[in-house]
Design a protein around this motif. Structure first.
Motif, PDB file in Angstrom:
ATOM      1  N   THR A   1      -5.012   5.322   0.651  1.00  0.00           N
ATOM      2  CA  THR A   1      -5.626   4.183  -0.022  1.00  0.00           C
ATOM      3  C   THR A   1      -7.135   3.743   0.758  1.00  0.00           C
ATOM      4  OG1 THR A   1      -4.635   2.407   1.368  1.00  0.00           O
ATOM      5  CG2 THR A   1      -3.738   3.030  -0.901  1.00  0.00           C
TER       6      THR A   1
ATOM      7  N   HIS B   1      -0.571  -4.208  -5.311  1.00  0.00           N
ATOM      8  CA  HIS B   1      -0.010  -2.968  -5.114  1.00  0.00           C
ATOM      9  C   HIS B   1      -1.247  -2.177  -5.452  1.00  0.00           C
ATOM     10  CE1 HIS B   1       4.280  -3.892  -5.679  1.00  0.00           C
ATOM     11  NE2 HIS B   1       3.916  -4.783  -6.599  1.00  0.00           N
ATOM     12  N   LEU B   2      -1.670  -1.278  -4.053  1.00  0.00           N
ATOM     13  CA  LEU B   2      -2.670  -0.270  -4.154  1.00  0.00           C
ATOM     14  C   LEU B   2      -1.960   1.052  -3.932  1.00  0.00           C
ATOM     15  CD1 LEU B   2      -4.877  -2.146  -1.619  1.00  0.00           C
ATOM     16  CD2 LEU B   2      -5.103  -2.212  -4.148  1.00  0.00           C
ATOM     17  N   ASP B   3      -2.188   1.943  -4.928  1.00  0.00           N
ATOM     18  CA  ASP B   3      -1.629   3.227  -4.733  1.00  0.00           C
ATOM     19  C   ASP B   3      -2.572   4.055  -4.815  1.00  0.00           C
ATOM     20  OD1 ASP B   3       0.032   5.621  -4.910  1.00  0.00           O
ATOM     21  OD2 ASP B   3       0.663   5.386  -6.993  1.00  0.00           O
TER      22      ASP B   3
ATOM     23  N   ARG C   1       0.900  -1.071  -0.023  1.00  0.00           N
ATOM     24  CA  ARG C   1      -0.017  -0.032   0.029  1.00  0.00           C
ATOM     25  C   ARG C   1       0.751   1.252  -0.168  1.00  0.00           C
ATOM     26  NH1 ARG C   1      -5.788  -0.739   1.666  1.00  0.00           N
ATOM     27  NH2 ARG C   1      -5.780  -3.050   2.415  1.00  0.00           N
TER      28      ARG C   1
END
Length: 393
Positions: A281, A315-317, A277
């Motif tokens: 988010t 992947h959290l952007d 992260r």
């Protein structure tokens, strides 16, 4: 205490509406023709009785207007023409023709309405030319205006109803697509895990029944958990199809807050999943949160089903300034293009994920990753937006 909606009177529909229209019109025309039954006689009683039969026929024909609009209008016009030729008493029977023309046009039969109106006007004009003093040129012009107005109003009503039906059908189609997408995501993900775990359990028991019993038991436990979760989410998804009055589902909508459930399920299937992260988010709008969850879920499903991978990275952007969330799922597998089992037409998984992203005004790309494996990258705006183009099937 009855609700206002229940106490409000309802207008008749179907054949009841047709009967109400024919009866009401007969009442109005009958009241306007009462002088043929009272006062000084201008014609024999037999002719008057026949003319009242014509009135009943012209008005009664409208009872069939919803099923046979052209035939009903033709009968009403013919009976009205005979009435005005044979009766010595002028009356408002022309209302039957006016209403019939409106109903024909409202049914979408504009050409038939124009033909019937033209025949009525030609007959009236011929009567005027032959010396009928009841209708002059001004009255003929006004009658033409009435016919044109009724046909125009009927055509507008037909167009309005057609647009309303089209809008309703489009909404129903979109809802069916949404439900199909939800069912695909929910059922496909969990059934894929069940398939992987049951296959692993069967393989271990086949190779070494004694040594593989513990591992098979663990795999079957994962199958049990995945099937229970599939049933729970399936019930929640099908809740949109429940009948009126049924209780709404109380389970919260899936979102990134439940991402751990996906990673645990994937881990039980032998896939090591790591979540990264960056940026801001959360918290996310409900639509974006659900879309992100479903995209990750479908991506992991594809990895477990096709990629032959051992690990996957999520992947959290979150871009707080730009108001968007980027979701990337990458695996170290062979990718769908290199999988020899994937010789048939592509499935609907990537298409469904792309539709989810575009429904929020975002986009999604999927393809081989630069370092090997496969990558899915979705960009989701976090504001309530509408896609500028229809999703491509």
């Amino acid at each position: 205490m009855p609700s206002p909606a229940r106490s409000r009177p309802r207008l008749p529909r179907g054949r009841a509406a047709d009967a109400a229209l024919a009866s009401g019109l007969f009442l109005v025309v009958g009241l306007g023709t009462l002088r043929s039954l009272i006062g000084a006689r201008e014609e024999p009683w037999a002719v008057t009785a026949a003319n009242w039969v014509l009135i009943a026929v012209a008005c009664g024909a409208l009872y069939f207007s919803s099923r046979r609009p052209v035939a009903a209008a033709s009968v009403a016009a013919l009976a009205t023409a005979v009435y005005y030729v044979t009766s010595a008493y002028d009356g408002p029977l022309l209302l039957a023709v006016v209403v019939a023309l409106f109903l024909v046009a409202a049914a979408g039969r504009l050409h038939a309405a124009v033909v019937i109106a033209a025949l009525c006007l030609i007959g009236t004009a011929l009567g005027t030319i032959r010396g009928n003093g009841d209708v002059n040129q001004v009255a003929l012009f006004m009658l033409t205006g009435w016919f044109v107005a009724m046909i125009t109003l009927g055509g507008l009503r037909h167009s309005h109803l057609a647009r309303a039906r089209e809008t309703e059908e489009r909404a129903a189609t979109q809802e069916r697509l949404r439900i199909a997408r939800e069912l695909h995501d929910v059922v496909g993900h969990h059934l894929s895990l069940i398939n992987v775990q049951s296959t692993a359990a069967l393989r271990r028991l086949t190779k070494d029944p004694a040594a593989g019993a513990d591992q098979a038991t663990e795999a079957l436990g994962a199958v049990k958990d995945a099937s229970r979760e599939a049933l729970r989410e399936l019930r929640a998804t099908l809740g949109v199809l429940r009948e009126a009055g049924e209780a709404a589902p109380t389970a919260p909508a899936p979102g990134l807050g439940r991402l751990g459930e996906l990673t645990d399920a994937a881990g039980a299937a032998g896939l090591a999943v790591t979540v990264h992260r960056t940026g801001d988010t959360g918290p996310l709008p409900v639509e974006a949160d659900l879309a992100a969850y479903r995209i990750v879920q479908e991506s992991l499903t594809n990895v477990a089903r096709h990629a032959r991978a051992t690990r996957a990275d999520i992947h959290l952007d979150g871009d707080g300034d730009g108001g968007r969330l980027t979701v990337t799922v990458t695996d170290d597998g062979r990718g769908p293009a290199a999988d020899p089992a994937r010789t048939g037409p592509p499935g609907s998984g990537i298409t469904g994920m792309r539709e989810r992203a575009r429904a929020l005004g975002g986009d999604l790309t999927a393809g081989p990753a630069p370092g090997g494996g496969f990558s899915v990258r979705a960009t989701l705006p976090l504001a309530r937006t509408t896609a500028t183009e229809e999703p491509r099937r």
